[in-house]
Design an enzyme around this catalytic site. Structure first.
Site, PDB file in Angstrom:
ATOM      1  N   CYS A   1     -31.521 -72.637 -85.726  1.00  0.00           N
ATOM      2  CA  CYS A   1     -30.838 -72.784 -84.438  1.00  0.00           C
ATOM      3  C   CYS A   1     -30.319 -74.208 -84.271  1.00  0.00           C
ATOM      4  O   CYS A   1     -31.034 -75.173 -84.538  1.00  0.00           O
ATOM      5  CB  CYS A   1     -31.810 -72.525 -83.285  1.00  0.00           C
ATOM      6  SG  CYS A   1     -32.288 -70.820 -83.092  1.00  0.00           S
TER       7      CYS A   1
ATOM      8  N   CYS B   1     -37.163 -69.322 -85.951  1.00  0.00           N
ATOM      9  CA  CYS B   1     -37.583 -68.512 -84.801  1.00  0.00           C
ATOM     10  C   CYS B   1     -37.098 -67.073 -84.890  1.00  0.00           C
ATOM     11  O   CYS B   1     -37.389 -66.258 -84.034  1.00  0.00           O
ATOM     12  CB  CYS B   1     -37.129 -69.145 -83.487  1.00  0.00           C
ATOM     13  SG  CYS B   1     -35.401 -68.839 -83.086  1.00  0.00           S
TER      14      CYS B   1
ATOM     15  N   GLY C   1      -9.280 -76.255 -64.408  1.00  0.00           N
ATOM     16  CA  GLY C   1      -8.609 -76.412 -65.698  1.00  0.00           C
ATOM     17  C   GLY C   1      -7.549 -77.499 -65.715  1.00  0.00           C
ATOM     18  O   GLY C   1      -7.046 -77.852 -66.780  1.00  0.00           O
TER      19      GLY C   1
ATOM     20  N   CYS D   1     -34.886 -72.939 -79.783  1.00  0.00           N
ATOM     21  CA  CYS D   1     -35.666 -72.579 -80.966  1.00  0.00           C
ATOM     22  C   CYS D   1     -37.154 -72.861 -80.717  1.00  0.00           C
ATOM     23  O   CYS D   1     -38.010 -72.022 -80.999  1.00  0.00           O
ATOM     24  CB  CYS D   1     -35.155 -73.373 -82.160  1.00  0.00           C
ATOM     25  SG  CYS D   1     -35.627 -72.689 -83.762  1.00  0.00           S
TER      26      CYS D   1
ATOM     27  N   CYS E   1     -32.214 -67.034 -87.670  1.00  0.00           N
ATOM     28  CA  CYS E   1     -32.795 -68.384 -87.731  1.00  0.00           C
ATOM     29  C   CYS E   1     -34.071 -68.355 -88.581  1.00  0.00           C
ATOM     30  O   CYS E   1     -34.949 -67.509 -88.379  1.00  0.00           O
ATOM     31  CB  CYS E   1     -33.114 -68.880 -86.328  1.00  0.00           C
ATOM     32  SG  CYS E   1     -34.075 -70.399 -86.291  1.00  0.00           S
TER      33      CYS E   1
END
Lengths: 256, 292, 385
Positions: B266, B244, B32, B272, B241
């Protein structure tokens, strides 16, 4: 009783100019020390040295840290100093705009120290901030307002709440009432006296106003050209000044 | 595939790559923490992935398989351009498949398919400093990081709740890495934040213009900042979606006409397509045609 | 592994061809050559070299041709090229005191050793469009001066230095080698050598605006153009195998020394201070603007109050580079639909909440939000009265 703050031989020069020379005193828990003098007498420099905002050329400021005894502040790491500043100490600026975040709400201003020390419950932070607004006689309904809409006296009280929310043991104040109207000043002084007594705070208050010193200070430190010329119990010094300079100060106030 | 004559493998010279890898090693050692590095001028504009490209170039080997996505999709022009850049300068294999890739360079998304230990994510980062909007001076933010003094960020979150009733960051949502450093996850939607946490893949972040790299080593704690009574939560959609049928992925809103018609699909195009290939359908799925 | 060509890739390749055709323009007009640009657009070439941080007139001219005259794009091309070049070594510091001067003026003194040399300048042209330039024309050189310019032309700042009126230009303690911004990231606080490197590569327009702001009260600089000189200086390196300096060529430089008042401090007597500007080629505007900004950035070091943008190193140095700025501004045209989608969701949520809140406050009043501003104003006024 052990002193909370022990100051010895504190000195600071700015080139040719003497900021502060050989200042020393002890401050005990719950005691309020008023530092008086004209502008340029070194009282604000002294406050900066005590609160570690300025490094001294010589001398020591020692502070009683729980479990560690009297510790020389110059020997603390920056992280430790900052921790002290946001937990165990407070600093009330003369101009509240310097001590507040003007772009966030009153609640966030009071809550900041709580969050900086690990508080993570929004509702509790809010409740504590709300309590503190009430304690400094601000309407808790204004919790979500920006301090920009507050009057000078209200901003100053908000700044006090922001500093006291972590229950510090020591508070530095730099002319806390100087920018305010006389009527507002009186109310603020009353409030400050109450809070100091209730919370058992120790405080160092810098002021050019002997009335403020008399009302709040247990002890008095009179400064001139960077040096302490007289010190003692407030009433004693003001009623029976020994040093000619103190006599002049007291008489000039009486003349007004 | 042949590489472009006159340039080193993956464009950067080996000295530069070594310098960047040293910075990355430091970044991995201090999760980080933003490590400054001698960012080079790349033949790509600043803000378009120069940091990600330098990180990818410095870790890329001949046997790597590279996937590049932008907004979750392999087909957006910038993703195509960056993939083409490495295909030309390094001649490495490229893929659209999340599972097949060993290095995935991304802008703004983390793939929906969980990553594995053999994979490295490379994030393009425009603004690496999470405190930057609150405190623009780098000399100050550096000190705040050194002292882990993050009260300022919580003040911002508090203020959001006081004003809007909830935390108003929806992307680039600040996280605390390994309990120590506050980090900008790059402008991924906060929907993707949970994927940062304890991810088996190594995650590297490159900011070219700002000249910083940082990292999340595999299996590292990554917490999104929040309050106990206002816990972090991710976006959810009212409908699945349209292609899909999944209800678990980040959806893009596609405007169909100027009469308010829209559908949600998606954002992760590979995810997808894979689902559609496995026979999943949604409300707008094409009617199955003859196999071609 | 086979990679199928995508729609995006075809579009990109087609776009390249459209761009090339647009750059060429009408094929009935003769094509411009880099040599023509180098010779006839020399000021444009100089700017590309300065901000592209590479002294190469050929390549700068080529970049300008490729960028269809867009300077910032040409600068970007040159930068992206130079980044791959190996470093053979570092030149010795150039001595502008030994410059082969073509122009040298001082606004501080009427006359000075070496004299004022006007040289080629647009300053006193009358800015009338010259329609005769529509057609090619021969040009003639002015007659030579009676005597050659003196070999030594002392710098004006040095003349004042002898009297102690000008701050001494001393290297920092330990005389450290300056950093190299093209290899090391910019960090703050940045020393003066680093600041000057950044400004030398900085965008002329940006420096001009920042310098201009210092003259209009955003910083208090009281500048005088102590000296501006332009001409050729020799570039020397010390090859390791030889151990002594050899000249490898010469470059054209414009140098500006601004002289600024300084009231002095408790330790330093009142004196003049310097702002410094240097640019490749003939680039007077850039050098002067740079000198103003350099001096403004010294505010903290000289104990002056920092009150204006031009005095803030982080503000100036982080925003001076036009390759960085142009890239980041223009990255906004990359797709952002994931972030936008998230904002869209948030906005809808906030509007829903707003609607709900409006209903609540109409019926019963909400203690958390909106007690209205009027009552507060009255309290505030009452307390101040």
């Amino acid at each position: 009783m052990n002193p909370l703050l022990r100051v010895e031989g504190l000195s600071k020069r700015f080139g040719e100019h003497i900021g502060c020379a050989d200042v020393g005193f002890d401050l005990y828990p719950g005691e309020v020390l008023a530092v008086v003098g004209e502008s340029g007498s070194g009282k604000s420099t002294l406050l900066k040295l005590l609160s570690t905002r300025l490094a001294a050329d010589a001398g020591h400021v020692r502070y009683q840290i729980t479990g560690r005894g009297l510790v020389d502040l110059a020997e603390l790491s920056e992280a430790e100093r900052r921790w002290l500043l946001r937990t165990d100490w407070g600093f009330v600026e003369q101009n509240p705009r310097d001590g507040l975040r003007m772009n966030v709400s009153a609640g966030a201003n009071v809550g900041e120290r709580l969050m900086a020390t690990g508080a993570r419950h929004y509702g509790q932070i809010r409740a504590t901030a709300s309590d503190w607004l009430a304690r400094v006689e601000l309407d808790p309904a204004r919790l979500d307002e920006l301090p920009t809409g507050f009057s000078g006296g209200m901003q100053q009280r908000l700044q006090i709440a922001r500093n006291l929310v972590t229950r510090p043991r020591l508070v530095f104040m730099d002319e806390p009432t100087a920018g305010l109207d006389v009527s507002v000043q009186a109310r603020l002084l009353d409030l400050m006296r109450e809070l100091v007594t209730d919370l058992g705070l120790a405080a160092v208050i810098v002021t050019h106003d002997l009335a403020v010193a008399r009302l709040l200070g247990h002890r008095l430190l009179v400064m001139r050209r960077g040096r302490v010329v007289e010190t003692g119990l407030t009433d004693q010094v003001l009623d029976d000044p020994q040093h000619p300079y103190t006599q002049l100060l007291v008489s000039s106030v009486l003349q007004v | 595939m042949n590489t472009v004559a006159g340039y080193n493998f993956a464009y950067l010279d080996e000295q530069t790559k070594r310098m960047i890898r040293r910075a990355l090693l430091k970044a991995v050692a201090i999760p980080g923490y933003q490590v400054p590095f001698g960012s080079r001028e790349m033949p790509l504009p600043y803000g378009w992935g120069t940091g990600g490209i330098q990180v990818t170039a410095s870790i890329l080997g001949r046997s790597d398989v590279l996937k590049v996505i932008d907004q979750g999709s392999d087909d957006t022009t910038n993703a195509v351009n960056i993939r083409r850049f490495f295909a030309q300068t390094a001649g490495v294999a490229t893929t659209d498949s999340t599972g097949e890739a060993s290095i995935i360079q991304t802008r703004h998304r983390i793939p929906e398919k969980p990553l594995g230990e053999h994979q490295i994510m490379v994030y393009q980062v425009p603004l690496p400093e999470p405190l930057g909007r609150l405190e623009p001076r780098e000399a100050v933010t550096r000190k705040l990081h050194a002292l882990a003094d993050y009260g300022l960020m919580h003040v911002k979150l508090y203020e959001d709740i006081a004003r809007y009733g909830h935390i108003a960051s929806t992307y680039d949502y600040p996280v605390l890495v390994n309990g120590r450093y506050l980090m900008a996850p790059s402008p991924i939607p906060k929907f993707d934040n949970p994927k940062l946490h304890m991810n088996p893949a190594l995650q590297l972040f490159g900011a070219g213009r700002e000249k910083r790299v940082y990292a999340i080593p595999p299996y590292t704690r990554v917490e999104s900042l929040d309050f106990e009574d206002h816990p972090f939560s991710v976006q959810r959609w009212d409908e699945p979606c349209a292609l899909c049928g999944t209800a678990d992925s980040f959806l893009d809103e596609v405007v169909l006409d100027d009469a308010g018609g829209r559908m949600f699909v998606c954002s992760d195009s590979d995810y997808c397509k894979t689902r559609q290939g496995a026979g999943h359908t949604g409300s707008q799925s094409p009617i199955p045609a003859e196999a071609t | 592994m086979y990679v199928a060509v995508k729609g995006g890739e075809t579009a990109i390749l087609n776009s390249h061809e459209l761009l090339a055709a647009a750059r060429r323009g009408d094929e009935g007009v003769p094509e411009i050559s880099p040599a023509q640009i180098r010779e006839q657009m020399r000021l444009g070439v100089a700017r590309v070299m300065s901000e592209g941080a590479l002294y190469d007139e050929e390549l700068a001219a080529l970049a300008l041709k490729q960028a269809a005259g867009d300077q910032v794009e040409a600068i970007f091309l040159l930068r992206a090229y130079r980044t791959t070049l190996p470093r053979f070594g570092y030149s010795l510091p150039v001595d502008s005191g030994r410059m082969n001067i073509r122009r040298r003026i001082s606004a501080a003194f009427k006359d000075l050793p070496g004299g004022q040399v006007l040289g080629p300048t647009y300053d006193y042209t009358q800015r009338l469009l010259d329609f005769s330039l529509h057609a090619p024309a021969a040009c003639k050189l002015p007659p030579c001066a009676d005597e050659p310019l003196p070999a030594a032309m002392p710098r004006v700042a040095d003349l004042l230095g002898h009297e102690g009126l000008m701050e001494a230009e001393l290297p920092p303690a330990g005389d450290p080698a300056p950093g190299d911004l093209s290899r090391e990231p910019l960090r703050f606080p940045a020393d003066r050598a680093t600041r000057l490197q950044n400004l030398a590569r900085g965008d002329e327009g940006f420096l001009l605006a920042m310098g201009y702001s210092t003259q209009r009260g955003y910083a208090n600089s009281h500048p005088f153009a102590g000296e501006i000189r332009m001409g050729e200086v020799a570039l020397e390196i010390v090859p390791e195998e030889l151990g002594f300096p050899i000249a490898i060529g010469e470059i054209t430089l414009t140098e500006c020394q601004m002289i600024n008042q300084f009231a002095g401090s408790s330790t330093v007597p009142p004196q003049f201070t310097r702002g410094y500007g240097l640019a490749f080629g003939e680039a007077e505007r850039k050098a002067m603007a740079m000198a103003l900004v350099d001096r403004a950035l010294r505010a903290a070091e000289l104990g002056e109050e920092v009150v204006a943008p031009a005095q803030q190193p982080e503000f100036v140095l982080s925003h001076s580079d036009n390759v960085e700025a142009s890239g980041f501004v223009q990255h906004l045209k990359l797709p952002h639909y994931v972030d936008f989608q998230s904002e869209l969701e948030l906005l809808r949520k906030m509007r829903k909440r707003h609607e709900g809140r409006k209903k609540v406050s109409v019926t019963e009043g909400n203690p958390l939000f909106g007690t209205g501003g009027k009552a507060h104003t009255e309290i505030a006024v009452g307390e101040n009265a």
